[in-house]
Motif scaffolding. Sequence first.
Motif, PDB file in Angstrom:
ATOM      1  N   THR A 159      34.550 -24.984 -23.126  1.00 19.25           N
ATOM      2  CA  THR A 159      35.950 -24.731 -23.484  1.00 19.25           C
ATOM      3  C   THR A 159      36.013 -23.704 -24.602  1.00 19.25           C
ATOM      4  O   THR A 159      35.065 -23.543 -25.387  1.00 19.25           O
ATOM      5  N   PHE A 160      37.146 -23.049 -24.674  1.00 11.80           N
ATOM      6  CA  PHE A 160      37.384 -22.031 -25.703  1.00 11.80           C
ATOM      7  C   PHE A 160      38.831 -22.195 -26.160  1.00 11.80           C
ATOM      8  O   PHE A 160      39.762 -22.029 -25.376  1.00 11.80           O
ATOM      9  N   THR A 161      39.019 -22.541 -27.421  1.00 10.30           N
ATOM     10  CA  THR A 161      40.347 -22.870 -27.951  1.00 10.30           C
ATOM     11  C   THR A 161      40.765 -21.864 -29.008  1.00 10.30           C
ATOM     12  O   THR A 161      39.993 -21.539 -29.911  1.00 10.30           O
ATOM     13  N   LEU A 162      41.997 -21.375 -28.897  1.00 11.27           N
ATOM     14  CA  LEU A 162      42.569 -20.466 -29.886  1.00 11.27           C
ATOM     15  C   LEU A 162      43.570 -21.235 -30.737  1.00 11.27           C
ATOM     16  O   LEU A 162      44.431 -21.934 -30.207  1.00 11.27           O
ATOM     17  N   VAL A 163      43.446 -21.084 -32.052  1.00 11.74           N
ATOM     18  CA  VAL A 163      44.309 -21.812 -32.986  1.00 11.74           C
ATOM     19  C   VAL A 163      44.842 -20.840 -34.027  1.00 11.74           C
ATOM     20  O   VAL A 163      44.088 -20.014 -34.556  1.00 11.74           O
ATOM     21  N   THR A 164      46.140 -20.918 -34.326  1.00 13.59           N
ATOM     22  CA  THR A 164      46.664 -20.154 -35.448  1.00 13.59           C
ATOM     23  C   THR A 164      46.660 -21.032 -36.681  1.00 13.59           C
ATOM     24  O   THR A 164      47.125 -22.174 -36.656  1.00 13.59           O
ATOM     25  N   ALA A 165      46.119 -20.510 -37.765  1.00 12.91           N
ATOM     26  CA  ALA A 165      46.081 -21.250 -39.029  1.00 12.91           C
ATOM     27  C   ALA A 165      47.217 -20.829 -39.948  1.00 12.91           C
ATOM     28  O   ALA A 165      47.248 -21.204 -41.117  1.00 12.91           O
ATOM     29  N   VAL A 194      42.115 -16.615 -42.735  1.00  9.51           N
ATOM     30  CA  VAL A 194      40.969 -16.260 -43.574  1.00  9.51           C
ATOM     31  C   VAL A 194      41.112 -16.840 -44.985  1.00  9.51           C
ATOM     32  O   VAL A 194      40.151 -17.371 -45.548  1.00  9.51           O
ATOM     33  N   ARG A 195      42.315 -16.768 -45.531  1.00  4.07           N
ATOM     34  CA  ARG A 195      42.507 -17.234 -46.913  1.00  4.07           C
ATOM     35  C   ARG A 195      42.363 -18.749 -47.054  1.00  4.07           C
ATOM     36  O   ARG A 195      42.173 -19.249 -48.167  1.00  4.07           O
ATOM     37  N   VAL A 196      42.484 -19.476 -45.943  1.00  2.00           N
ATOM     38  CA  VAL A 196      42.395 -20.948 -46.022  1.00  2.00           C
ATOM     39  C   VAL A 196      41.169 -21.476 -45.278  1.00  2.00           C
ATOM     40  O   VAL A 196      41.139 -22.641 -44.879  1.00  2.00           O
ATOM     41  N   ILE A 197      40.144 -20.652 -45.109  1.00  2.00           N
ATOM     42  CA  ILE A 197      38.941 -21.089 -44.399  1.00  2.00           C
ATOM     43  C   ILE A 197      38.310 -22.346 -45.025  1.00  2.00           C
ATOM     44  O   ILE A 197      37.930 -23.268 -44.291  1.00  2.00           O
ATOM     45  N   PRO A 198      38.191 -22.451 -46.350  1.00  2.00           N
ATOM     46  CA  PRO A 198      37.634 -23.695 -46.906  1.00  2.00           C
ATOM     47  C   PRO A 198      38.433 -24.932 -46.505  1.00  2.00           C
ATOM     48  O   PRO A 198      37.852 -25.991 -46.222  1.00  2.00           O
ATOM     49  N   ASP A 199      39.759 -24.791 -46.462  1.00  2.00           N
ATOM     50  CA  ASP A 199      40.607 -25.919 -46.062  1.00  2.00           C
ATOM     51  C   ASP A 199      40.408 -26.265 -44.588  1.00  2.00           C
ATOM     52  O   ASP A 199      40.374 -27.446 -44.207  1.00  2.00           O
ATOM     53  N   ILE A 200      40.278 -25.229 -43.736  1.00  2.21           N
ATOM     54  CA  ILE A 200      40.047 -25.464 -42.305  1.00  2.21           C
ATOM     55  C   ILE A 200      38.743 -26.226 -42.107  1.00  2.21           C
ATOM     56  O   ILE A 200      38.691 -27.230 -41.373  1.00  2.21           O
ATOM     57  N   CYS A 201      37.692 -25.765 -42.755  1.00  2.42           N
ATOM     58  CA  CYS A 201      36.385 -26.407 -42.603  1.00  2.42           C
ATOM     59  C   CYS A 201      36.408 -27.842 -43.118  1.00  2.42           C
ATOM     60  O   CYS A 201      35.807 -28.748 -42.516  1.00  2.42           O
ATOM     61  N   GLN A 202      37.132 -28.069 -44.203  1.00  2.61           N
ATOM     62  CA  GLN A 202      37.250 -29.420 -44.741  1.00  2.61           C
ATOM     63  C   GLN A 202      37.988 -30.334 -43.771  1.00  2.61           C
ATOM     64  O   GLN A 202      37.616 -31.499 -43.570  1.00  2.61           O
ATOM     65  N   GLN A 203      39.047 -29.832 -43.143  1.00  8.41           N
ATOM     66  CA  GLN A 203      39.801 -30.614 -42.168  1.00  8.41           C
ATOM     67  C   GLN A 203      38.935 -30.967 -40.954  1.00  8.41           C
ATOM     68  O   GLN A 203      39.010 -32.081 -40.430  1.00  8.41           O
TER      69      GLN A 203
END
Length: 409
Positions: A159-165, A194-203
């Motif tokens: 699977t390949f999923t596109l997500v807008t952050a 890009v600016r919230v990458i740490p938050d994305i990874c934490q989630q």
Amino acid sequence: MKRLLFISVALLFNLLNLSAQSGKVYLVGAGPGDPDLITVKGAKALGKADVVLYDALANPSILIHCKGNVRLIPVGKRAGKPSPSQGEINQLLIDEAQKGNTVVRLKGGDPFVFGRGGEELLALLDKGIDTEVIPGVTAAIAAPAYAGIPVTHRGLARTFTLVTASTKDSNLTEAVKWKALVEQGGTIAFYMGVRVIPDICQQLIKSGMSPDTPAAIISKGTLPEQKAFRGAIKDFTADFTDYAKLTPGLLLVGDVVNVTENYQPSKDNNGMKVLSITLNRKVSELTPRLENEVALAFTIASKDPNKYTKEYLEMLKEVEFTHIVFSNTKSVEAYFKLCEEKGINVISPKATIITLGKKITDLLSTKGYNAITLGSYNEVASYLIGDKAKVMPSSVDAVTGASKKPKGK
């Protein structure tokens, strides 16, 4: 008689109304950054356009496909900078089409992948405006490909999923169904985050994803300055880097990141952007000699000042040509007259200027420009790309293939 007059007036009104809406709008995907990734169909639409509304992320080199007298309207959205609202953009498209213009809405990537192309299409259809969608290459596929990362791979990602952050209307925690995303598995591409990458990874970690899951940040995808930072989601903490400097970029998560290591794409060209300034020729004889060995080989004919709008010349300046070539003194005089009338000079201070003769060099010197003097287009091509230059006989027109008449006859 009155009835006949009424019918005639009604028919005339309908004809005028149809005429007012006789324009057409193309929603065109510009691709992710590399100007060569625009489709042939997209380039053809630009060549027909009277008006182009273009995004900030659309590479200005793509606009070279436009007619010289095109009206160029920047409507791109940059974080923290003023830009037209989506409603204003929709209305601009409608107004220009109703004037009878051929309009291109040039959008970064693909019009329908987080690009609000659907909103624009609905607004145009609501007004009965003829509209055509021309898809574009999307960054989530192209940027990883340029880094040697396949977004799907047998045995790794089904699977390949596109997500807008982008979280303008809600916070990041509520914006995405994180558990479902983690359970889905496969490859995940996060746009505009890009600016919230740490938050994305934490989630992702909080929702059950292994901290060791491979990930990559791809910055300035498909451009010469593209960079890929590979690691695991646990690595991309707040102190990993200054994430703001990586925009535009995307985060790719999944085992596919490790399919290749130390991939270095071969370069088709050396990044040179060469502009030939002629008097009235649409294509310089230098272009066939360079073929595909430079990033861009383009020609402007400077004889007719009305051929180019100021916006078009501003776009050419933004391209930042590395080399400017003048073939005769008349083209020099015509070019600087064009600059005077339009109030803009395309020549970058960093550009190397080349001439085909000392008289041309001397004339440029009086205008404050130093130039390298060479004797022919063959010499210019060899100077630029060495042995890769295509040497052609001076007795033949390199563009048309026709034999030239000897001088003085």
